[in-house]
Enzyme design. Structure first.
Site: not given
Length: 485
Positions: A2, A28, A102-103, A260
């Protein structure tokens, strides 16, 4: 994966958070949310979809206050279609806390039982972010005895969070009436960076975000990356406190950020993402030269956009012409992070178009950043053939993805990974390519780490080694059985 941002400003935070989320949109596209704080009152809005479509003028006008947090979601836990699981998440005690994350937490089953049986806290979704905010709230409640809150109490609570929570997490929270809290897991798997800028004649404004490009765009000075295990607390008045809250922190950032996920103009953990991708191309070129007859390649082509730096280096090092044969429709989201395999498959042809003049009668070497499920790669090979390519050599700047990723990237099942259980010639046949060449794991690691002070990377999806040490075969089987990609 995210994108998150938190701001403590001397001006209204709503537009600043919105602008930051636009820059993090690549992280996201399922949903987005913003919370602001004006004194001890929170104002929040969240919705499905991308940032530009999610917020209306009336939503923005209702986000009052000079502190704010924002989130763009790519679902890795819970239900991507459930708007209730969009972040931020809120709990009303102690003080009032709203949190973004985020995670991916890997002990959600144990935490769910503890929160119900011991902490007596109610969960309304399957989101691991709701688990995290409730664990933080419980531990903060145990530290306070009155209306006042000091940084040491906050840091003690974060220390307890580190003891209870497993997995990857970069989190930012607003504590009503007090300030902004940011913390990172003891391995620093997911990124978080701190910045500041002057606020008028005196004082400072602060920002924490997933990527450095947000800081640069907003005119902030990069202070540093938030360290693994560290917590940062910034008061409403702009006073910053920080403390290491984990006993044995170790920086092992996710390699896939460099391959990426991150934007190329970001710097993460002191490493330029763009430079890392150039070096990945250099290393890949050596492997291509070793395994592929040069007479079999007329042109090198990237799959836009994240593989472009690697493809440029491959072409330069091999002395082969570089051409852009695929045109990208920028109004379609990133296929890898779309929820659901059918949605990804449908989106490939919407996203890319092969220009026949660049393919007709040529032997094409295609460079992509990675191959995960093979959906996109297979479609691309077929598009190249339909456009008239004579031979198609497909290359990946990352090694084969053979194992699930449980630290914040949506790869829950081994069976959906095209490289799982297959040798490289078998993968080439599956993709329809004449030749297939992958980056070596050691080369990827060396390319990313070159010139930095880092010594380790989280590479579990390539190697099957999970850095936290708590990911068991039983857990992986449970994830495969219970989590949709």
């Amino acid at each position: 994966m995210c994108g998150i941002v938190g701001i403590v400003s001397s001006q209204p935070a709503n537009q600043q958070v919105y602008d930051a989320l636009l820059l993090l949109q690549h992280r996201g596209q399922d949903s987005t949310g913003i919370s602001t704080a004006d004194g001890s009152t929170f104002y929040s809005t969240k919705a499905k979809g991308q940032v530009r479509e999610a917020y209306r003028t009336r939503d923005m006008r209702g986000l009052l206050g000079n502190m704010g947090i924002g989130h763009v979601r790519y679902a890795t836990k819970g239900n991507a279609a459930n708007e209730q699981e969009a972040q931020p998440f809120y709990v009303n005690a102690p003080y009032g806390i709203t949190l973004i994350h985020n995670g991916n937490l890997t002990n959600t089953r144990e935490l769910t039982r503890e929160l119900f049986d011991v902490d007596r806290r109610h969960l309304n979704t399957t989101s691991d972010t709701e688990l995290l905010v409730n664990v933080l709230a419980h531990e903060l409640q145990a530290q306070v005895s009155g209306a006042d809150l000091d940084p040491d109490q906050v840091f003690n609570a974060v220390s307890r969070v580190h003891e209870r929570v497993e997995g990857s997490y970069a989190a930012i929270a607003l504590i009503a009436g007090h300030g902004l809290l940011a913390f990172r897991d003891p391995f620093g798997i997911r990124p978080l960076i701190l910045g500041k800028r002057p606020a008028g004649l005196v004082g400072e404004e602060w920002i924490v975000a997933s990527e450095s490009l947000v800081l640069e765009s907003g005119g902030y000075e990069v202070v540093r990356d938030v360290a693994p295990g560290e917590a940062v607390f910034i008061t409403r008045g702009g006073e910053m406190f920080s403390k290491q809250c984990a006993p044995n922190p170790r920086l092992v950032p996710c390699s896939f950020e460099y391959v990426y996920l991150a934007r190329p103009d970001s710097i993460m953990n002191g490493i330029s993402v763009y430079d890392a991708r150039l070096r990945l191309g250099d290393r890949l070129a050596d492997t291509i030269a070793q395994y592929t007859p040069m007479g079999d390649i007329d042109v090198v082509m990237p799959i836009p956009d994240s593989s472009r730096p690697a493809a440029m280096q491959v072409a330069q090092k091999l002395g082969i012409e570089y051409r852009e044969g695929f045109y990208k429709n920028r109004y379609v989201g990133r296929t890898f992070i779309m929820p659901g395999q059918e949605e990804r498959k449908k989106s490939v042809k919407q996203k890319l178009n092969a220009m026949g003049s660049e393919f007709r009668g040529k032997n094409i070497l295609i460079v992509d950043d990675s191959i995960v499920r093979g959906t996109t790669s297979k479609e691309i090979v077929q598009m190249a053939r339909d456009a008239g390519a004579n031979k198609v050599t497909f290359t990946s700047a990352a090694p084969p993805v053979r194992f699930p990723h449980v630290y914040g990237i949506n790869m829950p099942s081994r069976e959906e990974l095209v490289a799982h259980g297959r040798r490289i010639p078998e993968i080439a046949t599956e993709l329809g390519a004449d030749y297939l060449i992958y980056q070596e794991v050691a080369d990827m690691q060396a390319a990313i780490l070159e010139g930095s002070n880092l010594t380790e990377l989280e590479m579990s999806c390539f190697t099957g080694d999970y850095v936290t040490g708590t990911v068991s075969p039983e857990y992986l089987a449970w994830v495969e059985a219970n989590q949709l990609s």
